[in-house]
Structure formats: structure tokens, C-alpha cells
Scaffold this active site. Structure first.
Site, PDB file in Angstrom:
ATOM      1  CG  ASP A   1      32.339  52.119  65.324  1.00 25.80           C
ATOM      2  OD1 ASP A   1      33.001  51.507  64.504  1.00 25.80           O
ATOM      3  OD2 ASP A   1      31.299  52.437  65.072  1.00 25.80           O
TER       4      ASP A   1
ATOM      5  CG  ASP B   1      33.780  50.539  61.026  1.00 27.69           C
ATOM      6  OD1 ASP B   1      34.403  49.554  61.032  1.00 27.69           O
ATOM      7  OD2 ASP B   1      32.567  50.602  60.727  1.00 27.69           O
TER       8      ASP B   1
ATOM      9  CG  ASN C   1      31.995  57.624  57.749  1.00 26.26           C
ATOM     10  OD1 ASN C   1      33.146  57.093  57.959  1.00 26.26           O
ATOM     11  ND2 ASN C   1      30.926  56.701  56.965  1.00 26.26           N
TER      12      ASN C   1
ATOM     13  CB  VAL D   1      30.833  44.025  71.218  1.00 31.32           C
ATOM     14  CG1 VAL D   1      30.189  43.284  72.199  1.00 31.32           C
ATOM     15  CG2 VAL D   1      31.394  45.416  71.833  1.00 31.32           C
TER      16      VAL D   1
ATOM     17  CG  ASP E   1      26.680  48.490  60.293  1.00 23.14           C
ATOM     18  OD1 ASP E   1      27.158  47.479  61.000  1.00 23.14           O
ATOM     19  OD2 ASP E   1      27.446  49.262  59.555  1.00 23.14           O
ATOM     20  CG  ASN E   2      26.728  43.441  62.134  1.00 24.22           C
ATOM     21  OD1 ASN E   2      26.748  42.374  62.866  1.00 24.22           O
ATOM     22  ND2 ASN E   2      27.363  44.563  62.753  1.00 24.22           N
TER      23      ASN E   2
ATOM     24  CB  CYS F   1      21.938  32.366  35.356  1.00 26.63           C
ATOM     25  SG  CYS F   1      20.212  32.728  36.155  1.00 26.63           S
ATOM     26  CB  THR F   2      20.495  37.474  36.595  1.00 26.81           C
ATOM     27  OG1 THR F   2      19.129  36.814  36.508  1.00 26.81           O
ATOM     28  CG2 THR F   2      20.049  38.967  36.128  1.00 26.81           C
TER      29      THR F   2
ATOM     30  NE  ARG G   1      27.270  32.166  33.903  1.00 26.89           N
ATOM     31  CZ  ARG G   1      26.428  31.295  34.740  1.00 26.89           C
ATOM     32  NH1 ARG G   1      26.831  31.421  36.117  1.00 26.89           N
ATOM     33  NH2 ARG G   1      25.376  30.656  34.413  1.00 26.89           N
TER      34      ARG G   1
ATOM     35  CG  ASN H   1      22.028  24.959  32.264  1.00 23.97           C
ATOM     36  OD1 ASN H   1      21.115  24.618  31.253  1.00 23.97           O
ATOM     37  ND2 ASN H   1      23.119  24.210  32.592  1.00 23.97           N
TER      38      ASN H   1
END
Length: 984
Positions: A330, A332, A338, A378, A402-403, A460-461, A463, A647
Site C-alpha cells: 500500500d 498510502d 482512517n 502495483v 478502492d479504484n 454550468c450548475t 458555475r 448557456n
């Protein structure tokens, strides 16, 4: 809501969908364009129109002499319209001032449930639920349920529980179960030994499974690590449900893993001496424990899942033998956040590597465990360490990731080396696990998992039109914090250290990104200008923070409203409708909001101080005194010369004119002497340091923007969790799913994969949603990939074609490999391309049929005449066509011929060079062709060194083949398995 409607904020109201009564005689077509267009009008207009329609047809109905008959109408519900149901005390007139907007949050009504007592459910559960759905439907839970009642009766009679491997106790337990079952046959809704069909009791008796009941008794005194974790996690979550937040389990869920008992030979399951693994030996045997000790396991990840798995491995005695070992990796380091869910870590571990501290913790529990902690990623860039020898000695890979990208990579390595893979994941109360078995199940890469968020928020939402607290948090993180303290300082430092490199890097960005980069650098240069050449101080940084405050929370808001007002006047349509809220600007002179504005200056100037390495003031009183001494004045606002983009697309505002602005900004930067610029320190977002101003700034920036748009403010903790991307991992969920995976691991040690995939179990469970969401199933079979050939018709991800250069008749050169594929392996197939399946360089290849065609291309020249050129040459070098045409027209004595002859000569040399290169590669060894095609340029020294290191160790290639067959006039693509080409 504002004004007279402010009292409605936070109130609970009943909402119903709006429905209209349409006369049958109107024959209204709800799928027609006219109806859909009519629904686009405001609700009041829609209702008025249909009311007129209703009255018209009702009058016709009555005037035609049908007044004594029922007026036929149908109800049409408008699913996009809601109506408030007011109480008697509410005044509808209050809504006379309502214009638009507002947000309703759905509240789920509480559900009242009642449960039977423990004694009642033991007796009156006719079809007890099993974790495995198919066992539940077949009624296998009856034996478990009867045995549970019987074991309580056994204790009452004998004052002890059934003893381990005791045949007499097992016989008594069977007799008790038979007695209980016989007594209950006449009782309605009771649990007794009856036949179950598709989950429903038939009332027809059947014999009890005595072997299963005897096993229940003989192993009653034992416990397994996986079952303890599973039961503990699920039971702990049930305790939390006392709060009323989640749906409880409906009384009972049984889980039984008969597959673990593969050998009940007394000499194998006996414990001749005290051992910490006595329970495992009693169930699965001494040979299991010996194999477990010799296991070589690679655990990838040491977070919440990884900690739980390390615990299980240590308690089970994995890797305690001479040849056994556990590797955990790991990259991290342990953070404060944590500690609540990664239970192997303590406060003293914060800042240390997760893998190292996790390994130390479990090694204290089991000193015999051989474990090595690594801090390596890895992936493709660490294959010099995680090489063939490393993967080859593993018994299995165990993911705690986790990905998706990392999961896909480890899955690809397990595919390559034919290793089992244990996969799992959690999200709050939701979890799943998957067992991947070589050649027997589908793989992770067969699925369509990705890391994209399920609900992306439109830019746009964020911003201009936020309406939820989440929108404010995301914009504060992505725009304010990133631009001012991460991206901006980083770009400034690149420019300061190497301007030439910066401008080269700039060209790789799009216009919007270039404008963002140049704007931020210009703002930092403006700070230097304001300091007059002297060192920046806190007072100046407070002024900079004040300018940002006014720009982001006042000027930009006023500009937006102004542009919207102009649009409303020109179009005649209301702009601030639906989720678009008309914002309000902050006012520095507003005493009501002064504390929030001061907090913004405090955290923002503190962050600027960190960027410029200036000492900040921590004392709030002293800071406020300094702010007051600066006499900050709010500037007058004037309408902007350029309208704000309104827009609803994803593009950044103003992208059309950014190109010209970029050139102007570049011109300004070209004039800067970077040697005189002071260094900046870009901030790396860190959520767990309460003294770095990061979360303080985000909280202020979020809530000021929320105030602009009249959105509920967010507490600091919520901002920290959201902005810090803290994945909601619960200890209960983690323990439960890891317990299930521990059990699957035991099956692998027992080598049960030889019995097929049905022995294994995958799960998809939500602990918050009750019994119906405990879903388990056997792993899916491998996904067949069609070849489009008559034979073989398909293959799976596990399959590959193995070619070893040392075998008799095996191809050695690229030419021989092509012929071997299209004549020996798959006669009639035409090979289009052979390439490295593992390389990210999609344009490279060992063989390309298009290059082979170039061997037949010719360019022949004759003095004074036009050259003869193969048509394919014009495809590769289209500019040559003009030269050939001109040489055919120009007279031999023309001086212009030399220009075109030179072009022809250049292309001829390039063609000859391409032919020569292809010919050498085509006739050369496969590994040499691969090295020539895929070895990085000598300029990339690190990449070259890494490539050569891998190449020196690895004596095989994984090749992909693009090919086709011609069926009549049709060209059909063919899909082939990868080729493992071993050249050692």
C-alpha cells in the site's frame, strides 16, 4: 423562500401530483405534439386551458339531452407537476407573492414494524431464510432452524452444549429434532420437516437430513474466523438499527457452508495437542492447516478492507510455514480520518505507511506469520519488482482496493498467470465480493466497471446555477481552492523556474485551460507589483483576499443577474425558473454577514501566507484589528461590457474569445524577468491538518456561496467529508463482507475449485435494507468471446495460444509467425496486424499488412519525363501527386523541374527506407521486431532503462492479432485469443 413565504422554509407539507379531467369526447392524444407543447406552459395556464375544454364538452353533453346521464371523463396525471396540499389553517393568499423557484426535499414516512419473540420465531418460521437463495427455496433452512431449537432443549436437559465430535450427543440431537418436528406438524405456520417448493411449504412431510443434523451437533462447539467476522458485522449493524434509521433483518437468516467439511476422518480432524488453530483443524482437518501455513498470498491494499483481511490471515495461520508468506502493499500513509474504520492503526501510527504498521500489528498477534510489507504501487510501471518470478510463486491474489484501474490491473495479472483472485468492495452499508477462478469464472475485466461517478454535476450548475449544498462544496474545491492555492501557484512555479518549458507545456492545453493558467500567473505577478518589489506581507495578502471576496461573491453575482435581466427583457421569458435561483451579492458593509466575511479573510489570507511563506496571525482579535486598520472599501459596481454566458452546456464561459485573450496574456508574460520573482509554495490539499486553513477556507467559501444562492449552509464536518472524498466505510460492513471472503479463501486452500464454481459464493449485500438485500449467488461462468470462425467458435479471457520458439516447427521470425497463424493455426485467415497486447502504444506493431503492401510500391524516374508511381504511394504521400503532374507538364529544359524532382527523390528515399526497415523486421526474429517497435526513444533515459530491465528478465511476449477472412465479397473480422510467444 423569501418575503411573506419565508415562514414556509423547513415546513413539512403533503404533496400530490397534478391531474386533469379530460372529457372522453375530446379524444385527447397524450402522445401527440399538441398535448406535449401545451404542458410546457405554466401550471395555471395548463389548468385554465383544460378547464375550458372540460366546460365546453360538459355543456355539449347536457345540451344534447344527456343531463341525466354520467358525463364520461378520464383522469390524466402530469408526472412533472406537483401541488401542495394546504391545511385548513394555511392561507392560500400567502402564495400571491410567489414568483418561481423553491426546493422540495422528499421525506419518507416512518414504517412501523412488529416482530415476534425469539421463542415464537423458533417455532413459527415455516421456511427459514438461508443466505444462499437456492437453499432457501429448497427448504434447507428447516434443518438449521430445528437444530437451533434442539440445541437449546439439549442444554436444558444435559446442562452442557453438544460436545466436539461426540457421536452420542449427535444422536441425541437428531432425536430431539425428530421429536420437535413431529409435534409441530399439526400447528399452523410452524417449522417442521415438510417439502418446500419454490420457497413455499407444501404440507407434505419429508425425512430430515440426519447427516446434516449430526454435523451440526458434532461441530457446534467450533468457530471459524470468517463466520465470526460475518456474524459480528451483521449483528452489530442490527444493534445500530435501534435508532430507526435502517430496515432490520426480518428475524432470521441462516448461513451454512457444508463444502468446508470435506473430510470427517477422525485422524485428520483430531487435535492431539492444544493449538490456536484447533477449531479450523476440527472442521477442515490437519492437512488443511498444513496447506494454509504454506500459502503465498499477495494482499493489495491495507485500508479498511486490508486491515480486516490481515486480521483474518493472521488468525487463520496463513503464511506461517517454511515456504509460506504474505506480502501486503500500500502506498498510502495513515491519516487521522482512517482511525475510525482501519482498526489496526492507532494515533501513534498517523503519518506512517499503512502496510508497514498493519504488518507489525498482526505479527504481534501471530509471531509465526511470515509477512513482508511493501510501499509499492502495483501497475505497469512496477513490473521490474512485481515480475514473473513474484507472480509465479503466488497461490492467489487478494484485492483490498478502492479504484477500478488497480483492480483491472491485478485481474489482468491473474489472467496471465492463471491465479485465483478474491475481490471485494464496500460503500457505506453496501458491499459485494467476487471469487475469480482460473478457467471457471468470468473475470473482473469481463465487466463494465469504471470509476466515473454515477451522478456527475454539470459545470454550468456548479458555475452559475447551484441549488444544493453539494454544488457549493464542489465549486469551492474545484474552482476557488484549486485555482488560488494549488493549480495557480504550481503554474507560477513552472513559469518562474523555466519559462521556455512553461510555454511549451502551455501548447498542450486547450484554450480554456491556457486562459486559466495565464490568468492565475498574472494575478500572482500583480501581487508582486502591488508590493513594490519588497517582500509580500500579511497586510497585502489580506487585501488580495478581500479582492477575491468581492470578485467571487459580489461582482460576479451582480454581473450574472445583470446578464439574466437583459436576457429576460429581450426574450420576454422568465429566466430564474426551476432550479435556477436568482442569487444575491454579499455586502462588506452588512453587519449581519460581517462574521462570515471576516472568517473568509482569515482563512484565505492564511492560505496565501502559506503559499508565499509569510508569517500569519493566528490570534483572531489581532487579525481583526489588522483588517480594520486597512480600511477596506467595497468598490462601486458597474455593468460589465461583456455579458456573462448563461448557456446550459458544459463548456466554460467565454471560451470563444479566450484565444485572443490568451495571446495578449502570453505577450505580457514574455516581458517578465523570471529571475527576480520570489518562489511560491503550491498547497497540496490535506483534510486532516486543522492548522493549515484548508478545511476552514473551504467551509467559508462553501457557505458564502450558499448564502449567495439561499442554500442551506454546510457544517465543517460535512465539507471535510465531501471535499476530502472520504469514502463512507463502516466497520460493520467491512467485517461482514471480509468474513464471507475469508470463508471463500478456505475453500481455495481446500482446493474446492476442482468441484466447480457452484461451490463458491459471490455476494451483493446492503446491511441497511433488510433481509431482501442479502443477495448471494454462485460466480458467473467465463464470458464466451466469438471468433467468427467455424472452429473454434469462441474462447474466453483465460485462453491464450502458446508458442515456444524451441519447439519443432515453431515460428521464429515475424514472417514465419504470420504464415504460422494463417496456414497452420487458422487456415484461410488473413493477418492484418500483430502487436503487443500489453503496450499502451496503440500505433506501434510488430507487423502491419499495410507496410507489407509497400514492398510492391515503386517510384521509377526517367530523365525529362514524368515518374511512374504506384497508386499506394499517393495515399501515404499525397503531396507527391502535384509533383508528378507538374513533371509531366513542364518541358525538360525548365528550371522548375528541379524543385519537383527533389520532392520525388525525397519520397523515393523515404519509401526505400520504409521497405528496408520493414523487410529487416519481417525477416528478423519476433523478439527483435518487438524491441525495435516498442523500445522508447533514447531521449527518455528512465523509460529506456525500465524497458531494458523488464526485457532482460522476461522471455516471452503477449501478442494480439488483428485479422479477417473473406467470405464471398464480404470481409469479416476475426477475433483470436492472445498469443504467448516464448523466445527463450
Amino acid at each position: 423562500m423569501r418575503g411573506e413565504l419565508e415562514s414556509w422554509n423547513g415546513r413539512q407539507v403533503t404533496v400530490k401530483r397534478v391531474a386533469i379531467a379530460s372529457p372522453n369526447a375530446a379524444k385527447l392524444d397524450t402522445s401527440g405534439v399538441a398535448f406535449k407543447e401545451a404542458l410546457k406552459l405554466p401550471t395555471s395556464s395548463v389548468l385554465a386551458n383544460f378547464e375550458r375544454q372540460y366546460e365546453f364538452y360538459k355543456e355539449q353533453h347536457e345540451s344534447s339531452g344527456n343531463s341525466d346521464k354520467k358525463f364520461p371523463v378520464r383522469s390524466i396525471t402530469m408526472f412533472n407537476r406537483l401541488a401542495l396540499v394546504l391545511n385548513e389553517d394555511d392561507k392560500p393568499s400567502a402564495f400571491g407573492t410567489y414568483q418561481a423557484g423553491g426546493l422540495l426535499n422528499q421525506l419518507r414516512p416512518p414504517i412501523q414494524t412488529s416482530y415476534q419473540s425469539f421463542a415464537d420465531t423458533l417455532e413459527r418460521t415455516p421456511v427459514p431464510q438461508m443466505l444462499r437463495g437456492e437453499e432457501w427455496e429448497l427448504g434447507h433452512g428447516i434443518e438449521n432452524h430445528l437444530a437451533t431449537q434442539a440445541v437449546l432443549d439439549f442444554y436444558d436437559t444435559n446442562q452442557h452444549w453438544p460436545r466436539l465430535h461426540n457421536d452420542d450427543d449427535a444422536k441425541k440431537m437428531v432425536e430431539l429434532c425428530e421429536t420437535i418436528s413431529e409435534k409441530r406438524q399439526s400447528m399452523d405456520g410452524a417449522c417442521w420437516s415438510q417439502k418446500i417448493s419454490w420457497g413455499f411449504p407444501s404440507g407434505e412431510s419429508r425425512d430430515l437430513d440426519k447427516k446434516r443434523l449430526e454435523r451440526f451437533s458434532r461441530l457446534f462447539a467450533t468457530e471459524l474466523t470468517g463466520f465470526c467476522a460475518f456474524l459480528g458485522g451483521a449483528a452489530a449493524q442490527e444493534v445500530l438499527k435501534k435508532s430507526g434509521k435502517f430496515t432490520p433483518i426480518n428475524q432470521w437468516i441462516h448461513h451454512d457452508e457444508e463444502a468446508l467439511v470435506v473430510d470427517e476422518c477422525p485422524s485428520n480432524t483430531a487435535n492431539l495437542q492444544q493449538s490456536r488453530y484447533a477449531h479450523q483443524i476440527s472442521i477442515m482437518g490437519q492437512d488443511f492447516q498444513r496447506r494454509a501455513a504454506q500459502q503465498n498470498v499477495f494482499l493489495v491494499g491495507c485500508g479498511a478492507l486490508g486491515c480486516e483481511y490481515l486480521k483474518g490471515l493472521a488468525l487463520m495461520g496463513i503464511g506461517t510455514g517454511e515456504s509460506g508468506k504474505v506480502w501486503v502493499t500500500d502506498m498510502d500513509r495513515i491519516e487521522v480520518s482512517n482511525l475510525s474504520r482501519q482498526f489496526l492503526f492507532r494515533q501513534t501510527d498517523v503519518g506512517h505507511p499503512k502496510s508497514v504498521r498493519g504488518a507489525l500489528a498482526v505479527q504481534k498477534w501471530n509471531p509465526a506469520m511470515n509477512i513482508e510489507a511493501l510501499e509499492r504501487k502495483v501497475g505497469d510501471d512496477t513490473e521490474d519488482f512485481f515480475d514473473d518470478a513474484f507472480w509465479g510463486k503466488l497461490d492467489l491474489c487478494w484485492n483490498a482496493l478502492d479504484n477500478v484501474q488497480a483492480r483491472r490491473y491485478t485481474d489482468s495479472k491473474c489472467l496471465l498467470y492463471s491465479k485465483p483472485l478474491l475481490e471485494s468492495g464496500t460503500l457505506g452499508t453496501k458491499c459485494n465480493h467476487e471469487v475469480i477462478l482460473p478457467y471457471r469464472t468470468s473475470t473482473y475485466n469481463d465487466g463494465n466497471e469504471n470509476d466515473d461517478q454515477e451522478n456527475q454535476i454539470a459545470m454550468c450548475t456548479l458555475r452559475s446555477f447551484p441549488y444544493l449544498p453539494l454544488h457549493c462544496i464542489e465549486f469551492a474545491k474545484q474552482s476557488y481552492f484549486s485555482d488560488y492555492f494549488e493549480f495557480g501557484p504550481d503554474q507560477y512555479e513552472t513559469f518562474r523556474n523555466d519559462a521556455a518549458s512553461f510555454f511549451e507545456q502551455l501548447e498542450s492545453m486547450d484554450a480554456g485551460e491556457q486562459y486559466r493558467s495565464l490568468t492565475m500567473i498574472s494575478s500572482f505577478l500583480e501581487m508582486q507589483k502591488q508590493s513594490g518589489g519588497s517582500k509580500l506581507d500579511l497586510a497585502l495578502l489580506i487585501r488580495v483576499a478581500f479582492d477575491r471576496l468581492i470578485e467571487d461573491y459580489r461582482t460576479s453575482i451582480l454581473n450574472l443577474c445583470h446578464s439574466a435581466d437583459v436576457m429576460e427583457k429581450s426574450s420576454g421569458k422568465k429566466f430564474w425558473t426551476g432550479t435556477k435561483r436568482r442569487p444575491r451579492p454579499v455586502d462588506w458593509n452588512d453587519a449581519e454577514n460581517k462574521a462570515a466575511l471576516m472568517e473568509y479573510l482569515y482563512s484565505s489570507s492564511g492560505l496565501y501566507a502559506s503559499v508565499w511563506q509569510v508569517e500569519c496571525i493566528r490570534d483572531r482579535s489581532a487579525f481583526e484589528e489588522l483588517v480594520h486598520s486597512l480600511n477596506l472599501q467595497q468598490p462601486e459596481w458597474s455593468p460589465p461590457s461583456e455579458a456573462v454566458s448563461l448557456n446550459d452546456d458544459e463548456e466554460e464561459a467565454g471560451s470563444n474569445d479566450e484565444a485572443s485573450k490568451v495571446e495578449n496574456l502570453k505577450g505580457d508574460l514574455y516581458k517578465i524577468d523570471t529571475s527576480t520573482l520570489p518562489p511560491a509554495c503550491p498547497q497540496e490539499f490535506e483534510k486532516d491538518d486543522d492548522l493549515n486553513f484548508h478545511i476552514d477556507f473551504l467551509t467559508c467559501a462553501t457557505n458564502l456561496r450558499a448564502w449567495n444562492y439561499d442554500i442551506r449552509s454546510s457544517p465543517r464536518h460535512t465539507v471535510k467529508v465531501t471535499a476530502g472524498r472520504i469514502i463512507p466505510a463502516l466497520a460493520t460492513t467491512t467485517a461482514m463482507v471480509c468474513g464471507l471472503v475469508d470463508i471463500e479463501f478456505c475453500k481455495l486452500v481446500l482446493q474446492l475449485q476442482s468441484k466447480g464454481r457452484d461451490v463458491f459464493l459471490n455476494s451483493n449485500i446492503n446491511l441497511a435494507a433488510g433481509s431482501g438485500n442479502f443477495t448471494t449467488f454462485c460466480p458467473d461462468p467465463p464470458v464466451p468471446i466469438l471468433t467468427n470462425l467455424s472452429t473454434p467458435k469462441h474462447f474466453t479471457s483465460w485462453d491464450k495460444i502458446t508458442i515456444t520458439i524451441s519447439d519443432d516447427g515453431a515460428p521464429k521470425t515475424v514472417q514465419q509467425l504470420v504464415q504460422y497463424i494463417d496456414t497452420t493455426l487458422f487456415p484461410g485467415v488473413v493477418v492484418d496486424r500483430i502487436f503487443d497486447l500489453k503496450s499502451s502504444n496503440n500505433s506501434a506493431s510488430l507487423y502491419n499488412a499495410m507496410d507489407a503492401l509497400k514492398l510492391d510500391w515503386e517510384i521509377t524516374t526517367e530523365e525529362g519525363a514524368a515518374p511512374t508511381v504506384s497508386q499506394g504511394v499517393f495515399v501515404q504521400w499525397p503531396q507527391l501527386r502535384m509533383a508528378v503532374q507538374m513533371l509531366g507538364r513542364l518541358p525538360p529544359q525548365s528550371n522548375q523541374r528541379k524543385v519537383f524532382e527533389k520532392q520525388v527523390d525525397t519520397v523515393k528515399k523515404a519509401l526505400d527506407g520504409t521497405k528496408d526497415t520493414f523487410q529487416k523486421s519481417f525477416e528478423g526474429l519476433v523478439q527483435d521486431a518487438h524491441r525495435q517497435a516498442y523500445r522508447p526513444s533514447d531521449d527518455d533515459k528512465d523509460d529506456v532503462l525500465y524497458f531494458d530491465t523488464i526485457y532482460a528478465k522476461r522471455k516471452y511476449l503477449i501478442l494480439g492479432v488483428d485479422c479477417h477472412v473473406v467470405d464471398g465479397n464480404e470481409k469479416k473480422d476475426i477475433h483470436l485469443p492472445p498469443i504467448e510467444f516464448t523466445f527463450a
